[in-house]
Scaffold this motif. Sequence first.
Motif, PDB file in Angstrom:
ATOM      1  N   GLY A   1      94.369 -60.777   9.208  1.00 38.48           N
ATOM      2  CA  GLY A   1      92.949 -60.895   8.621  1.00 38.48           C
ATOM      3  C   GLY A   1      92.339 -62.154   8.823  1.00 38.48           C
ATOM      4  N   PRO A   2      91.013 -61.962   8.443  1.00 36.73           N
ATOM      5  CA  PRO A   2      90.085 -63.048   8.638  1.00 36.73           C
ATOM      6  C   PRO A   2      90.733 -64.358   7.735  1.00 36.73           C
ATOM      7  N   MET A   3      90.682 -65.608   8.315  1.00 39.81           N
ATOM      8  CA  MET A   3      91.061 -66.652   7.423  1.00 39.81           C
ATOM      9  C   MET A   3      89.584 -67.189   7.085  1.00 39.81           C
ATOM     10  N   LEU A   4      89.135 -66.973   5.788  1.00 42.11           N
ATOM     11  CA  LEU A   4      87.748 -67.084   5.595  1.00 42.11           C
ATOM     12  C   LEU A   4      87.775 -67.176   3.960  1.00 42.11           C
ATOM     13  N   PRO A   5      86.918 -68.032   3.170  1.00 36.02           N
ATOM     14  CA  PRO A   5      86.700 -67.769   1.940  1.00 36.02           C
ATOM     15  C   PRO A   5      86.289 -66.472   1.681  1.00 36.02           C
ATOM     16  N   LEU A   6      86.832 -66.004   0.435  1.00 40.29           N
ATOM     17  CA  LEU A   6      86.579 -64.411   0.075  1.00 40.29           C
ATOM     18  C   LEU A   6      85.282 -64.281   0.042  1.00 40.29           C
ATOM     19  N   ALA A   7      84.232 -65.272  -0.351  1.00 39.12           N
ATOM     20  CA  ALA A   7      82.889 -64.941  -0.577  1.00 39.12           C
ATOM     21  C   ALA A   7      82.059 -64.537   0.767  1.00 39.12           C
ATOM     22  N   GLU A   8      82.885 -64.892   2.122  1.00 41.93           N
ATOM     23  CA  GLU A   8      82.384 -64.678   3.327  1.00 41.93           C
ATOM     24  C   GLU A   8      83.217 -63.496   4.143  1.00 41.93           C
ATOM     25  N   VAL A   9      84.186 -63.119   3.423  1.00 33.71           N
ATOM     26  CA  VAL A   9      84.647 -61.874   4.170  1.00 33.71           C
ATOM     27  C   VAL A   9      83.835 -60.723   4.309  1.00 33.71           C
ATOM     28  N   PRO A  10      83.619 -60.034   5.212  1.00 36.78           N
ATOM     29  CA  PRO A  10      83.058 -58.847   5.538  1.00 36.78           C
ATOM     30  C   PRO A  10      83.884 -57.773   5.017  1.00 36.78           C
ATOM     31  N   GLU A  11      83.309 -56.646   4.221  1.00 39.73           N
ATOM     32  CA  GLU A  11      83.988 -55.551   3.804  1.00 39.73           C
ATOM     33  C   GLU A  11      84.974 -54.879   4.776  1.00 39.73           C
ATOM     34  N   SER A  12      84.193 -54.587   5.988  1.00 39.17           N
ATOM     35  CA  SER A  12      84.951 -53.800   6.783  1.00 39.17           C
ATOM     36  C   SER A  12      86.310 -54.696   7.285  1.00 39.17           C
ATOM     37  N   LEU A  13      86.285 -56.035   7.532  1.00 32.40           N
ATOM     38  CA  LEU A  13      87.637 -56.609   7.373  1.00 32.40           C
ATOM     39  C   LEU A  13      88.457 -56.687   6.563  1.00 32.40           C
ATOM     40  N   PHE A  14      87.990 -56.473   5.262  1.00 28.65           N
ATOM     41  CA  PHE A  14      89.060 -56.685   4.060  1.00 28.65           C
ATOM     42  C   PHE A  14      89.630 -55.069   4.195  1.00 28.65           C
ATOM     43  N   SER A  15      88.855 -54.156   4.282  1.00 29.11           N
ATOM     44  CA  SER A  15      88.971 -52.759   4.217  1.00 29.11           C
ATOM     45  C   SER A  15      90.339 -52.750   5.454  1.00 29.11           C
ATOM     46  N   GLN A  16      89.904 -53.236   6.577  1.00 26.12           N
ATOM     47  CA  GLN A  16      91.059 -52.963   7.615  1.00 26.12           C
ATOM     48  C   GLN A  16      92.635 -53.601   7.435  1.00 26.12           C
ATOM     49  N   VAL A  17      92.325 -54.779   6.768  1.00 30.44           N
ATOM     50  CA  VAL A  17      93.617 -55.638   6.250  1.00 30.44           C
ATOM     51  C   VAL A  17      94.331 -54.526   4.899  1.00 30.44           C
ATOM     52  N   LEU A  18      93.664 -54.186   4.253  1.00 34.45           N
ATOM     53  CA  LEU A  18      94.227 -53.290   3.363  1.00 34.45           C
ATOM     54  C   LEU A  18      94.561 -51.810   3.856  1.00 34.45           C
ATOM     55  N   GLU A  19      94.102 -51.286   4.988  1.00 34.16           N
ATOM     56  CA  GLU A  19      94.746 -50.187   5.460  1.00 34.16           C
ATOM     57  C   GLU A  19      95.963 -50.382   6.236  1.00 34.16           C
ATOM     58  N   THR A  20      96.255 -51.628   6.810  1.00 40.92           N
ATOM     59  CA  THR A  20      97.545 -51.843   7.671  1.00 40.92           C
ATOM     60  C   THR A  20      98.515 -52.217   6.376  1.00 40.92           C
ATOM     61  N   ASN A  21      98.050 -53.220   5.426  1.00 37.60           N
ATOM     62  CA  ASN A  21      99.189 -53.902   4.411  1.00 37.60           C
ATOM     63  C   ASN A  21      99.378 -53.163   3.344  1.00 37.60           C
ATOM     64  N   LEU A  22      98.632 -52.029   2.936  1.00 37.77           N
ATOM     65  CA  LEU A  22      98.729 -51.301   1.754  1.00 37.77           C
ATOM     66  C   LEU A  22      98.613 -49.891   1.790  1.00 37.77           C
ATOM     67  N   LEU A  23      97.647 -49.450   2.437  1.00 38.84           N
ATOM     68  CA  LEU A  23      97.589 -47.980   2.430  1.00 38.84           C
ATOM     69  C   LEU A  23      98.461 -47.182   3.566  1.00 38.84           C
ATOM     70  N   ALA A  24      98.720 -47.956   4.639  1.00 37.15           N
ATOM     71  CA  ALA A  24      99.881 -47.496   5.444  1.00 37.15           C
ATOM     72  C   ALA A  24     101.214 -47.277   4.833  1.00 37.15           C
ATOM     73  N   PRO A  25     101.691 -48.548   4.084  1.00 40.98           N
ATOM     74  CA  PRO A  25     103.126 -48.126   3.572  1.00 40.98           C
ATOM     75  C   PRO A  25     102.928 -47.347   2.400  1.00 40.98           C
ATOM     76  N   LEU A  26     101.956 -46.905   1.651  1.00 38.23           N
ATOM     77  CA  LEU A  26     101.918 -46.086   0.788  1.00 38.23           C
ATOM     78  C   LEU A  26     101.994 -44.507   1.389  1.00 38.23           C
ATOM     79  N   THR A  27     101.611 -44.285   2.382  1.00 37.29           N
ATOM     80  CA  THR A  27     101.517 -43.010   2.754  1.00 37.29           C
ATOM     81  C   THR A  27     102.500 -42.680   3.689  1.00 37.29           C
ATOM     82  N   LEU A  28     103.335 -43.742   4.430  1.00 38.53           N
ATOM     83  CA  LEU A  28     104.282 -43.627   5.083  1.00 38.53           C
ATOM     84  C   LEU A  28     105.758 -43.544   3.959  1.00 38.53           C
ATOM     85  N   THR A  29     105.586 -44.120   2.976  1.00 37.22           N
ATOM     86  CA  THR A  29     106.311 -44.057   2.156  1.00 37.22           C
ATOM     87  C   THR A  29     106.603 -42.510   1.577  1.00 37.22           C
ATOM     88  N   GLN A  30     105.169 -42.030   1.157  1.00 32.47           N
ATOM     89  CA  GLN A  30     105.069 -40.766   0.556  1.00 32.47           C
ATOM     90  C   GLN A  30     105.711 -39.676   1.505  1.00 32.47           C
TER      91      GLN A  30
END
Length: 236
Positions: free
Chosen positions: A94-123
């Motif tokens: 993901g973006p190597m930026l201070p959190l105050a500067e991270v666009p929501e779209s990029l934050f969501s993309q990282v969560l989709e890969t690193n968190l949501l995908a592991p959840l749904t695959l585990t399910q």
Amino acid sequence: MLASMTRSHNEVAVITGGSAGLGLALATALLDTGWSVVTDARDADRLHAALPDSSRVTSLVGDVRDGDHQDAIAAAVARHGRLDLLVHNASELGPMLPLAEVPESLFSQVLETNLLAPLTLTQRLLPYLIASRGTLVGISSDAAVEHYPTWGTYAASKAALDHLVLTLGEENGIRAYAVDPGDMRTAMHQAAFPGEDISDRPLPESVVPHLLALLTSTQPSGRYRATDLAPAGASR
């Protein structure tokens, strides 16, 4: 060194992100001891060059966030009829930026890969993991518990992954580990430090014996640092 991972029956592992780095190193070690491995990556050429298909290797090209791709992983597990180890290794820096500067779209993309995908695959794979009394592993980071400037997006996803994996273990009566492998000489680590010489970082292969030691131990579910674990085969 890895003899303790050998079993009398053909155990099966799913390792996401198996074309390079720790995923490839772990997959190779398990294959060397008789396991079957299902793995994936987005780069077809690199994946098949790293782990050519064989009777014990299923290499699936795709994005771990994609539902159809997860269905293909589940179908491969169904063909084996069991699952003994699920390792969520695929990650996005993901973006190597201070959190105050991270666009929501990029934050969501990282969560989709690193968190949501592991959840749904585990399910999808949980019934097999429970039936085999298997082990669930999330590859974590020291950033999940430390606070490094510009690492906030990645760190938040890894902290959440730790909680996800350990809660799934508690809820379903299976062993679950969040493992911090430490700094490694990988493409992702290099991307975090552009232009910096990272040749002093250990190779992913050096982490694998520590991870195997945990997998073959009787340690309870929890969060572990690889450097705190004696490598498999080491004298006690």
